[in-house]
Design a protein around this motif. Structure first.
Motif, PDB file in Angstrom:
ATOM      1  N   VAL A 107      25.332 124.596  96.767  1.00 42.06           N
ATOM      2  CA  VAL A 107      26.203 124.744  97.940  1.00 42.06           C
ATOM      3  C   VAL A 107      25.454 124.197  99.142  1.00 42.06           C
ATOM      4  N   THR A 108      25.978 123.136  99.732  1.00 38.75           N
ATOM      5  CA  THR A 108      25.322 122.465 100.854  1.00 38.75           C
ATOM      6  C   THR A 108      25.981 122.870 102.175  1.00 38.75           C
ATOM      7  N   LYS A 109      25.325 122.466 103.258  1.00 44.25           N
ATOM      8  CA  LYS A 109      25.854 122.644 104.621  1.00 44.25           C
ATOM      9  C   LYS A 109      26.153 124.112 104.932  1.00 44.25           C
ATOM     10  N   LEU A 110      25.254 125.008 104.518  1.00 43.00           N
ATOM     11  CA  LEU A 110      25.460 126.426 104.818  1.00 43.00           C
ATOM     12  C   LEU A 110      25.469 126.688 106.326  1.00 43.00           C
ATOM     13  N   ASP A 111      24.766 125.858 107.079  1.00 36.60           N
ATOM     14  CA  ASP A 111      24.697 126.062 108.523  1.00 36.60           C
ATOM     15  C   ASP A 111      25.987 125.671 109.226  1.00 36.60           C
ATOM     16  N   LEU A 112      26.924 125.038 108.508  1.00 42.11           N
ATOM     17  CA  LEU A 112      28.178 124.606 109.128  1.00 42.11           C
ATOM     18  C   LEU A 112      29.333 125.549 108.824  1.00 42.11           C
ATOM     19  N   MET A 113      29.058 126.691 108.206  1.00 44.42           N
ATOM     20  CA  MET A 113      30.128 127.648 107.931  1.00 44.42           C
ATOM     21  C   MET A 113      30.649 128.242 109.227  1.00 44.42           C
ATOM     22  N   ASP A 114      31.898 128.696 109.194  1.00 38.81           N
ATOM     23  CA  ASP A 114      32.503 129.284 110.389  1.00 38.81           C
ATOM     24  C   ASP A 114      31.679 130.472 110.867  1.00 38.81           C
ATOM     25  N   HIS A 115      31.627 130.623 112.202  1.00 39.53           N
ATOM     26  CA  HIS A 115      30.895 131.738 112.771  1.00 39.53           C
ATOM     27  C   HIS A 115      31.543 133.050 112.348  1.00 39.53           C
ATOM     28  N   GLY A 116      30.709 133.989 112.034  1.00 37.82           N
ATOM     29  CA  GLY A 116      31.220 135.276 111.584  1.00 37.82           C
ATOM     30  C   GLY A 116      31.343 135.386 110.086  1.00 37.82           C
ATOM     31  N   THR A 117      31.036 134.293 109.378  1.00 38.32           N
ATOM     32  CA  THR A 117      31.091 134.313 107.912  1.00 38.32           C
ATOM     33  C   THR A 117      29.700 134.055 107.371  1.00 38.32           C
ATOM     34  N   ASP A 118      29.492 134.416 106.121  1.00 42.42           N
ATOM     35  CA  ASP A 118      28.206 134.129 105.470  1.00 42.42           C
ATOM     36  C   ASP A 118      28.472 133.748 104.020  1.00 42.42           C
ATOM     37  N   ALA A 119      27.399 133.372 103.363  1.00 44.66           N
ATOM     38  CA  ALA A 119      27.506 132.878 101.983  1.00 44.66           C
ATOM     39  C   ALA A 119      26.904 133.859 100.988  1.00 44.66           C
ATOM     40  N   ILE A 120      26.832 135.141 101.356  1.00 44.19           N
ATOM     41  CA  ILE A 120      26.227 136.131 100.466  1.00 44.19           C
ATOM     42  C   ILE A 120      26.952 136.170  99.122  1.00 44.19           C
ATOM     43  N   ASP A 121      28.277 136.299  99.159  1.00 37.78           N
ATOM     44  CA  ASP A 121      29.045 136.372  97.913  1.00 37.78           C
ATOM     45  C   ASP A 121      28.914 135.081  97.113  1.00 37.78           C
ATOM     46  N   ILE A 122      28.888 133.955  97.819  1.00 36.86           N
ATOM     47  CA  ILE A 122      28.778 132.670  97.125  1.00 36.86           C
ATOM     48  C   ILE A 122      27.440 132.560  96.415  1.00 36.86           C
ATOM     49  N   LEU A 123      26.345 132.892  97.137  1.00 38.79           N
ATOM     50  CA  LEU A 123      25.012 132.732  96.572  1.00 38.79           C
ATOM     51  C   LEU A 123      24.728 133.747  95.472  1.00 38.79           C
ATOM     52  N   HIS A 124      25.454 134.845  95.473  1.00 35.95           N
ATOM     53  CA  HIS A 124      25.308 135.832  94.406  1.00 35.95           C
ATOM     54  C   HIS A 124      26.192 135.509  93.201  1.00 35.95           C
ATOM     55  N   GLY A 125      26.974 134.455  93.291  1.00 35.82           N
ATOM     56  CA  GLY A 125      27.806 134.053  92.159  1.00 35.82           C
ATOM     57  C   GLY A 125      29.094 134.824  92.033  1.00 35.82           C
ATOM     58  N   ARG A 126      29.534 135.447  93.097  1.00 35.40           N
ATOM     59  CA  ARG A 126      30.767 136.221  93.007  1.00 35.40           C
ATOM     60  C   ARG A 126      32.006 135.353  93.231  1.00 35.40           C
ATOM     61  N   VAL A 127      31.836 134.190  93.826  1.00 36.64           N
ATOM     62  CA  VAL A 127      32.966 133.293  94.094  1.00 36.64           C
ATOM     63  C   VAL A 127      33.073 132.238  92.998  1.00 36.64           C
ATOM     64  N   ILE A 128      31.941 131.636  92.671  1.00 41.50           N
ATOM     65  CA  ILE A 128      31.911 130.597  91.635  1.00 41.50           C
ATOM     66  C   ILE A 128      30.950 131.063  90.544  1.00 41.50           C
ATOM     67  N   PRO A 129      31.473 131.605  89.440  1.00 42.53           N
ATOM     68  CA  PRO A 129      30.578 132.090  88.376  1.00 42.53           C
ATOM     69  C   PRO A 129      30.062 130.947  87.501  1.00 42.53           C
ATOM     70  N   VAL A 130      28.776 130.654  87.597  1.00 39.21           N
ATOM     71  CA  VAL A 130      28.122 129.680  86.720  1.00 39.21           C
ATOM     72  C   VAL A 130      26.838 130.313  86.196  1.00 39.21           C
ATOM     73  N   LYS A 131      26.580 130.103  84.902  1.00 35.91           N
ATOM     74  CA  LYS A 131      25.477 130.810  84.252  1.00 35.91           C
ATOM     75  C   LYS A 131      24.105 130.349  84.714  1.00 35.91           C
ATOM     76  N   LEU A 132      23.969 129.069  85.073  1.00 40.71           N
ATOM     77  CA  LEU A 132      22.664 128.571  85.497  1.00 40.71           C
ATOM     78  C   LEU A 132      22.360 128.883  86.948  1.00 40.71           C
TER      79      LEU A 132
END
Length: 729
Positions: free
Chosen positions: A253-278
């Motif tokens: 997941v690129t461009k984490l610094d360009l996400m909308d203000h007030g949001t974060d990528a915690i769920d994404i980085l924990h694999g809760r949004v896009i489940p991939v085994k690796l």
């Protein structure tokens, strides 16, 4: 285990030399949409700006990028065998390594044969360089030049209209700042063609991506920008098509610094949004402004680490470019280890297959005279064995050769004659007309023998056509055996001119034998026509036929009398009138007298005179008549028919037996005897050797390709065989 990736790179180099994709090597394939940050991720991994940038499709050919860790202490210039050239100059001892690349504006080439002074003057960053497969051993120390070479090579193959090509560009980068990796950068996925892009650009790119990620030995690096809807990520979507369980997919997941203000990528980085085994790894890329301001990648990586420490302190150690690089290296190592057994088996199988293929093309001809004689002899043997049924390569799908000839003789020709009606095309009118024409102006007291001969010859003549057709079919099969035999001889396939000459010579021989064989078959029929042997022991002579007909006629009359007497008895009982004895019709007496005359063959002058007088009626036999036949006509016709059928059956058996024998003698066996002598006489000449044994260009190229591929596979097998167990632990 670190040695596994260089080994795979060596295998990649081996197969790049032959342009083959037969071996599916382990590698990491990078996929993502346009502007998803693929180029920035790759440049961050390499630590250098070297990829083309711009609007629209920039990556239009696959880029196979091999990163090779080369410590500064090992920057020795080496040849392909890993040996130092004679004029090797140890750059490390001269301490010419510099820190900056900003001063490198022009392409720098290194020639090991040039003097030391010139080498020291030209090299500003000798510890990092790139090499392209298409430029051989040329080294690029300026990464701006590497970028320009990628653009030039792309336009050379894919053109300048934003089209794409599946022919890869192979680039190696040697650096102490990289880990061993093999990456494949593919064009970014797009939906709508822009500018002069082809209308089917989406389909072209999708087909190209699937070609690489369908390889079961490929790891998929799916790159998606964080400022887009990850649930609809094109990279994740196409990865799931070939890897539905996600066993070989790593998401970035690129461009984490360009996400909308007030949001974060915690769920994404924990694999809760896009489940991939690796796993999922986040990165922060340089912006276009950073690139324009020439922000170095080193500074960008430092800023990335600071960003994760500030916004995701709990996940900082598991994200960022450095962690991504180590993870890719580790995944590729373990993936190579798992694929290695199958890879070994695959290489060994292909070595055997290409060895057999190369053997089928044969060695270049040295002794042409001996080779030609051997090929002629082998063809002759194969041709005769196919006829005799002793060939090793017996067809199982259809009849051919001698079996087909036997089928023609007995199933086609034999059954045709058996199904032929002896009276085919012969009407009662024809028979009666022949009888009357054979008697002349005087009425006949018996059936003339000449009428029987005329009619039976007419029927025998009809056997000539199927007999000649039998010859034709055998001749056609003998022609087909030529091609069948040529296909069975692998060595002769590479000499098309020799094949053509063999076809001509044998075809000419077969054509020359066709006329004598046809003549013999025609003579067989003419022999039967020349003499009608009514004394043949199997022929039912006229006396026996007439006797059986008289017996049948007497039986019929007795039955008619009995029936008539019974009828009169029943009718007389009521009228009390005495029974009337039926008188025999004159025609019955006349019929019997006529039949007996056939047996006795009396002189015409002794013929009895008919006592009954009849009314004179003129009847034109050539005009259609609706009247029924008289008993005399019926009996005459039946007599002739029986005699024709009896004699025709004799002749049919003779023809059915003699025609196959004639064909075998005059055509099949003759050709078998003469084929080799004719081939040697017409082809075994010094002035024809070079022409007949000249290989086709296609065979020459195939032998060369097979030889190169076999050598590559043998080198690959040698490389894999050197892998020790300690390398994979």
């Amino acid at each position: 285990m670190e040695q596994l990736i260089p080994i795979i790179n060596k295998l990649q180099d081996v197969f790049n030399t032959v342009g083959s994709e037969a071996i599916q090597l382990p590698q990491i394939v990078v996929v993502g949409s346009q502007s998803s940050g693929k180029s920035s991720v790759l440049e961050n991994i390499v630590g250098r700006d070297f990829l083309p940038r711009g609007s629209g499709i920039v990556t239009r050919r696959p880029l196979i990028l091999q990163l090779i860790h080369a410590p500064v202490s090992k920057i020795d210039i080496q040849d392909d065998n890993g040996e130092k050239p004679e004029d090797f100059y140890d750059l490390e001892e001269e301490n010419i390594v510099k820190d900056s690349e900003d001063d490198l504006e022009e392409e720098t080439e290194f020639d090991v044969n040039e003097p030391k002074e010139k080498i020291v003057q030209e090299l500003e960053e000798p510890h990092e360089w790139g090499k392209f497969l298409h430029t051989r051993e040329k080294k690029y120390y300026n990464f701006n030049t590497i970028r320009q070479e990628i653009m030039n090579e792309t336009e050379r193959i894919a053109g300048g209209n934003k089209g794409i090509s599946d022919q890869p560009i192979n680039l190696k980068i040697y650096s102490p700042n990289v880990v061993n990796l093999t990456l494949v950068d593919l064009p970014g996925m797009t939906k709508v063609p822009v500018g002069d892009q082809p209308l089917d650009i989406e389909v072209q790119i999708r087909t190209l991506i699937l070609k690489y990620i369908q390889n079961p030995n490929a790891l998929i690096l799916a790159v998606t920008a964080a400022n887009t809807d990850l649930a609809t990520s094109e990279a994740i979507k196409i990865a799931k098509e070939v890897d539905p369980d996600g066993n070989r997919t790593l998401a970035v997941v690129t461009k984490l610094d360009l996400m909308d203000h007030g949001t974060d990528a915690i769920d994404i980085l924990h694999g809760r949004v896009i489940p991939v085994k690796l796993g999922i790894i986040g990165t922060v890329n340089r912006s276009q402004l950073d690139i324009n301001n020439k922000k170095s990648i080193k500074d960008a990586l430092n800023d990335e680490a600071a960003y994760f420490q500030k916004h995701y302190p709990m996940l900082a150690s598991r994200n960022g470019t450095k962690y991504l690089t180590r993870t890719l290296n580790k995944l590729l190592l373990y993936h190579i280890r798992n694929c290695l057994p199958d890879l070994k088996a695959r290489v060994n199988v292909m070595v055997s297959q290409y060895q057999q293929l190369l053997n089928s093309y044969g060695e270049p001809v040295i002794d042409k005279s001996s080779t030609l004689l051997q090929l002629i002899t082998k063809f002759t043997s194969t041709y005769c064995e196919t006829i005799e049924g002793t060939s090793r390569n017996i067809a199982t799908t259809e009849l051919c050769g001698g079996a087909r000839i036997c089928y023609i003789f007995h199933e086609i020709f034999g059954k045709t004659l058996q199904n032929f009606d002896a009276l085919s095309g012969l009407t009662t009118k024809d028979i009666l007309t022949a009888i009357r024409n054979a008697t002349g102006p005087r009425p006949a007291l018996f059936v003339p023998e000449i009428s029987f001969e005329l009619l039976v010859k007419r029927q025998i003549q009809k056997l000539e056509e199927p007999s000649l057709r039998c010859v034709e079919m055998v001749h056609e099969e003998m022609q087909r055996i030529i091609q069948h035999s040529l296909q069975q001889i692998m060595e002769i396939r590479r000499f098309p001119k020799l094949q053509d000459q063999i076809v001509d010579v044998v075809g000419t021989l077969l054509q020359a034998r066709l006329q004598p064989t046809n003549q013999m078959v025609e003579n067989l029929v003419h022999i039967e026509l020349s003499y009608i042997n009514t004394n043949h022991p199997d022929f039912s002579d006229g006396a026996s036929v007439v006797s059986s007909m008289l017996a049948a006629n007497d039986m019929r009359r007795r039955k008619e009398k009995a029936a008539l007497a019974q009828l009169q008895k029943e009718e007389g009982a009521s009228s009390r009138s005495p029974p009337v004895e039926p008188s025999e019709p004159v025609v019955e007496t006349h019929q019997n007298r006529s039949m007996m005359s056939w047996m006795l063959r009396p002189n015409r002058n002794d013929a009895p005179v008919m006592e009954a007088t009849h009314e004179l009626k003129l009847v034109d036999l050539n005009q259609p008549r609706n009247r029924e036949l008289t008993d005399r006509e019926q009996l005459d016709s039946e007599l002739i028919q029986r005699l024709i059928r009896s004699y025709f059956n004799i002749i049919r058996k003779n023809i059915q037996d003699s025609v196959p024998k004639a064909v075998m003698c005059f055509l099949v066996n003759y050709v078998k005897t003469k084929i080799q002598s004719d081939l040697v006489e017409q082809l075994y000449k010094n002035e024809l050797l070079n022409n007949l044994l000249s290989e086709s260009e296609q065979v020459h190229l195939r032998r060369k390709e097979a030889s190169e591929m076999l050598q590559a596979l043998q080198r690959a097998a040698h490389i894999i065989a050197e892998i020790r167990d300690s390398h994979v632990l």
